[in-house]
Write an enzyme that holds these catalytic residues in place. Structure first.
Site, short mmCIF file in Angstrom:
data_model
loop_
_atom_site.label_atom_id
_atom_site.label_comp_id
_atom_site.label_asym_id
_atom_site.label_seq_id
_atom_site.Cartn_x
_atom_site.Cartn_y
_atom_site.Cartn_z
N PRO A 187 34.30 24.99 45.59
CA PRO A 187 34.22 26.58 46.45
C PRO A 187 35.05 27.60 45.86
CG PRO A 187 34.53 24.65 47.83
CD PRO A 187 34.45 24.21 46.26
N TYR A 188 36.30 27.00 45.12
CA TYR A 188 37.03 28.20 44.41
C TYR A 188 36.01 28.67 43.34
CZ TYR A 188 39.90 29.79 40.80
OH TYR A 188 40.80 30.69 39.70
N GLY A 189 35.38 28.18 42.58
CA GLY A 189 34.59 28.92 41.64
C GLY A 189 33.57 29.87 42.20
N THR A 234 34.16 31.62 45.09
CA THR A 234 34.75 32.58 45.34
C THR A 234 35.29 33.75 44.30
OG1 THR A 234 37.06 31.54 45.28
CG2 THR A 234 35.76 31.67 47.50
N LYS A 235 35.58 33.23 43.09
CA LYS A 235 35.70 33.92 41.98
C LYS A 235 34.24 34.66 41.38
CE LYS A 235 38.94 34.35 40.44
NZ LYS A 235 40.11 35.26 40.44
#
Length: 335
Positions: A158-160, A162-163
């Site tokens: 999920p972090y990737g 959002t980036k």
């Protein structure tokens, strides 16, 4: 007066979001060295108070630096960006593992909503250039050698995601018909160095070698990473501020890789004591390999890394030892 590094006119005004953070604080110092007037924006909640104070110590002493405590997801950005030539957008919610849980909304607020609001305000205010901090996490895992910007993004966390949204939102704003704001998005490959977060791999390895406390290696330790020293990441930002581009994403790395187990051995060699470790299960969302193709960065930015991994680790070890001894923080040389 002009900048010795980029040839840009000095005394322009820059805004740096995430100014109290790892890369952000180094970048603010470099911009002041280059003759910019700098406004730093940070909500000051991302680090322990003593870490924030240490990161900001030299900046607070410079009258050309103004710190504004604000959250870009809710702040009045029109007033904060007024008169800015360039915005360096580093504010973000970091971390792969925590992004899987209930705190994902924080990632959306910081990385997505905050970026959208920032680019909206930059467009209204006629900001010339926004340099956006992205991540190699947008690629997912690469097994077949260096990854170029033309590769299909397939984030694994999920972090990737959002980036990827962060940079795509920024580029869409720059491509909007009539846009006065251009964007260069920098896809960092694992930045390390003095002031790196305590939960990051190299900091944890150095701490283990100095204290004997074991760390956990997630998986078999054969995953490969492209590690980028913080002064090279800062230099990429300075170059991106002046690059001839309207809407582009470029890699910022070294073009070389090392396995986690090889890195553990290298850190032990530099410290002079072994890193104690134990194996744990693989982490969710961890890429098997990251490896930057730097052809695009060389062409668009004129960027090439200058600090090799052993030298960079040596600088980070010296910095950590200086903290333990209560000495003044060693200054980084910037090429």
């Amino acid at each position: 007066m002009t900048s010795a590094t980029t040839g840009a006119p000095a005394y322009r005004r820059a805004v740096v979001t995430g100014a109290a953070g790892f890369i952000g604080s180094h970048l603010c110092e470099a911009l002041l060295d280059e003759g910019w007037l700098v406004t730093g924006i940070d909500h000051l909640r991302g680090h322990p108070e003593e870490v924030t104070a240490r990161n900001l110590r030299s900046l607070r002493a410079d009258p050309r630096f103004l710190l504004v405590t604000a959250d870009i997801a809710v702040a009045d950005l029109d007033s904060l960006l007024y008169g800015a030539d360039t915005v360096f957008h580093l504010a973000a919610r970091p971390g792969v593992r925590a992004s899987w849980g209930e705190r994902f909304s924080e990632y959306v607020d910081s990385n997505v909503l905050g970026t959208h609001r920032l680019l909206d305000a930059a467009g209204r205010g006629g900001v010339r250039r926004v340099v956006v901090s992205s991540s190699s996490s947008v690629y997912g895992g690469a097994e077949d050698g260096p990854t170029a910007e033309t590769s299909l993004p397939t984030p694994l966390s999920p972090y990737g995601v959002t980036k990827l949204l962060t940079e795509q939102l920024s580029l869409v704003h720059a491509k909007r018909p009539g846009s006065r704001t251009s964007v260069v998005a920098l896809r960092y490959f694992t930045v390390y160095g003095p002031r790196q977060r305590a939960d990051m791999a190299i900091t944890r390895m150095i701490d283990s070698a100095l204290t004997g406390r074991p760390i956990t290696v997630f998986g078999d330790g054969l995953q490969r990473r492209d590690f980028t020293f913080v002064s090279d990441a800062v230099q990429a930002n300075l170059l991106a501020a002046q690059a001839r581009a309207q809407a582009v994403a470029v890699n910022v790395g070294t073009g070389s890789t090392i396995t986690v187990l090889e890195l553990i051995e290298l850190v032990g060699e530099v410290v002079g004591q072994p890193v104690a470790f134990e194996h744990g299960p693989p982490g969710d969302g961890d890429a098997r390999s990251t490896h930057a193709d730097l052809a695009g960065a060389a062409e668009v930015l004129g960027y090439w890394p200058t600090v090799d991994l052993r030298t960079g680790i040596k600088h980070q070890v010296e910095w950590i030892r200086s903290l333990s001894a209560g000495a003044r923080e060693p200054q980084l040389a910037r090429g």
